[in-house]
Design an enzyme around this catalytic site. Structure first.
Site, PDB file in Angstrom:
ATOM      1  N   LYS A  44       5.275   3.607  17.033  1.00 19.69           N
ATOM      2  CA  LYS A  44       5.308   2.546  16.024  1.00 19.69           C
ATOM      3  C   LYS A  44       6.591   2.657  15.215  1.00 19.69           C
ATOM      4  CE  LYS A  44       2.380   0.020  12.831  1.00 19.69           C
ATOM      5  NZ  LYS A  44       0.994  -0.119  12.318  1.00 19.69           N
ATOM      6  N   ASN A  68       0.840  -1.194   0.000  1.00 19.75           N
ATOM      7  CA  ASN A  68       0.000   0.000   0.000  1.00 19.75           C
ATOM      8  C   ASN A  68       0.877   1.247   0.000  1.00 19.75           C
ATOM      9  OD1 ASN A  68      -0.454   1.934   2.499  1.00 19.75           O
ATOM     10  ND2 ASN A  68       0.145  -0.064   3.342  1.00 19.75           N
ATOM     11  N   PHE A 121      -1.804   8.126   4.376  1.00 22.87           N
ATOM     12  CA  PHE A 121      -2.593   8.696   5.487  1.00 22.87           C
ATOM     13  C   PHE A 121      -3.886   9.335   4.989  1.00 22.87           C
ATOM     14  CE2 PHE A 121       1.207   9.573   8.601  1.00 22.87           C
ATOM     15  CZ  PHE A 121       1.407   8.211   8.724  1.00 22.87           C
ATOM     16  N   ASN A 174       5.008   5.947   3.397  1.00 17.46           N
ATOM     17  CA  ASN A 174       4.197   6.538   2.341  1.00 17.46           C
ATOM     18  C   ASN A 174       3.932   8.031   2.493  1.00 17.46           C
ATOM     19  OD1 ASN A 174       3.908   3.977   1.128  1.00 17.46           O
ATOM     20  ND2 ASN A 174       2.346   3.466   2.648  1.00 17.46           N
ATOM     21  N   THR A 175       4.495   8.651   3.525  1.00 18.79           N
ATOM     22  CA  THR A 175       4.466  10.111   3.670  1.00 18.79           C
ATOM     23  C   THR A 175       5.900  10.608   3.543  1.00 18.79           C
ATOM     24  OG1 THR A 175       2.509  10.104   5.076  1.00 18.79           O
ATOM     25  CG2 THR A 175       3.937  12.027   5.213  1.00 18.79           C
ATOM     26  N   ASN A 211       5.893  -1.602  11.406  1.00 19.24           N
ATOM     27  CA  ASN A 211       5.133  -1.034  10.300  1.00 19.24           C
ATOM     28  C   ASN A 211       5.427  -1.839   9.034  1.00 19.24           C
ATOM     29  OD1 ASN A 211       3.571   0.910   8.784  1.00 19.24           O
ATOM     30  ND2 ASN A 211       4.183   2.469  10.259  1.00 19.24           N
TER      31      ASN A 211
END
Length: 346
Positions: A211, A111, A115, A180-181, A240
């Site tokens: 995390k 993925n 967010f 992903n950020t 993660n």
């Protein structure tokens, strides 16, 4: 229904399934009968972690129900807790589609959602309504920063989200490890993390966890442990999604984003064992590649107080929590363990 969902685009399937679960979740009487059939209520499974009592150690990981839409359904399906989010202070749409991929041959997902969520304020309203229903489901809240917030102001975003959501969560998780950020993982580095924890820890009396990424070196993991203890966090969530791609069979293996599921199993266990060696005073929540009762048992024996699932649940379907918990009870009986509290004391 499970096969039908797998015939759809992954994100469309997720949206449809979550919509149905959210509809079911809001109809209280309709939850009770399936809950009696699906929930495994056994005192041997009870867990105490960071001052919170959990009916069983199996939880839903963040990312499945970002906006806290289906909390009643997670209780009815048998989870011992659910973690919502990642939630940012302001709503954001996330990354362009397509951004979710099934690697069926590898029992994995990739993925790059970014967010996507409706914001902390809307989630707070939903969590408040859920609390008023009185269902006994502990809730974790996973917090992140908005994409357009620079790293030097990241703490402000976490604080804004925390202040909105603080009355409604049983514990809170700072997500500084999503791939992903852009730039987010830099917050795991010593100076950034030290400042972030210094500002966030005094902001709540609720349990605060961090995390971490599976891609950190042993030295970096030790630095995270040291800072977590310095700032009196209650625990770590490990791990993660990963950027690693070794040994995958799927033609989608090189899609950008975070990989979860079976390929993460070995690394998640390795990180858990490393953290457990130095985690005195910190509770560990293990996530990554949990598919079977033996996986669940192995994480608990390796030092996890709680275990979360995401991809395993996607592939395993609605009976997945019940299968894992019944299998865990059989393994406990086989090894002569009368309660998970006994396992923790050992």
């Amino acid at each position: 229904m499970h096969r039908f969902l797998f015939a759809l685009d992954p994100e469309a399937a997720h949206g449809l399934a979550l919509g149905l679960l959210a509809f079911w979740s809001e109809r209280g009487p309709l939850l009770e009968v399936p809950a009696r059939l699906l929930r495994v209520e056994d005192p041997r499974l009870r867990v105490e972690a960071f001052g919170v009592s959990f009916p069983n150690p199996l939880g839903l990981a963040a990312g499945m129900d970002k906006d806290a839409r289906a909390l009643g359904a997670w209780w009815a399906l048998g989870f011992g807790f659910a973690e919502v989010g990642t939630l940012t202070p302001r709503p954001q749409v996330g990354n362009p589609k397509p951004r979710l991929f099934r690697l069926v041959e590898d029992r994995a997902l990739i993925n790059r959602m970014g967010f996507n969520n409706r914001g902390a304020e809307e989630a707070a309203r939903r969590l408040k309504r859920f609390r008023q229903r009185g269902l006994p489901l502990p809730i974790g809240v996973n917090l992140g920063k908005n994409r357009d917030t620079p790293l030097e102001r990241a703490a402000e975003d976490y604080l804004k989200a925390l202040r909105l959501l603080e009355p409604f969560g049983d514990y809170f998780v700072l997500n500084v490890s999503s791939p992903n950020t852009p730039g987010l993982r830099a917050l795991q580095e010593g100076p950034f993390l030290d400042e972030l924890l210094a500002r966030l820890r005094p902001a709540t009396k609720k349990p605060l966890l961090l995390k971490v990424a599976p891609d950190l070196s042993p030295k970096a993991l030790d630095e995270v442990l040291a800072l977590a203890k310095k700032h009196r966090l209650q625990g770590l969530v490990a791990v993660n999604t990963t950027l690693a791609r070794e040994g995958l069979k799927s033609s989608l293996a090189q899609e950008a984003g975070g990989l979860s599921g079976r390929p993460l199993k070995g690394r998640a266990l390795e990180v858990l064992r490393h953290l457990a060696e130095g985690a005195e005073g910190l509770a560990l929540v293990s996530v990554g590649g949990v598919e079977t009762p033996l996986d669940l048992w192995e994480r608990l024996k390796a030092g996890a107080s709680l275990v979360q699932v995401y991809t395993g649940f996607v592939y395993g379907g609605p009976l997945f929590p019940r299968r894992l918990l019944l299998g865990l009870l059989r393994l406990m009986e086989a090894e002569g363990v009368s309660s998970l509290g006994e396992l923790r004391r050992a």
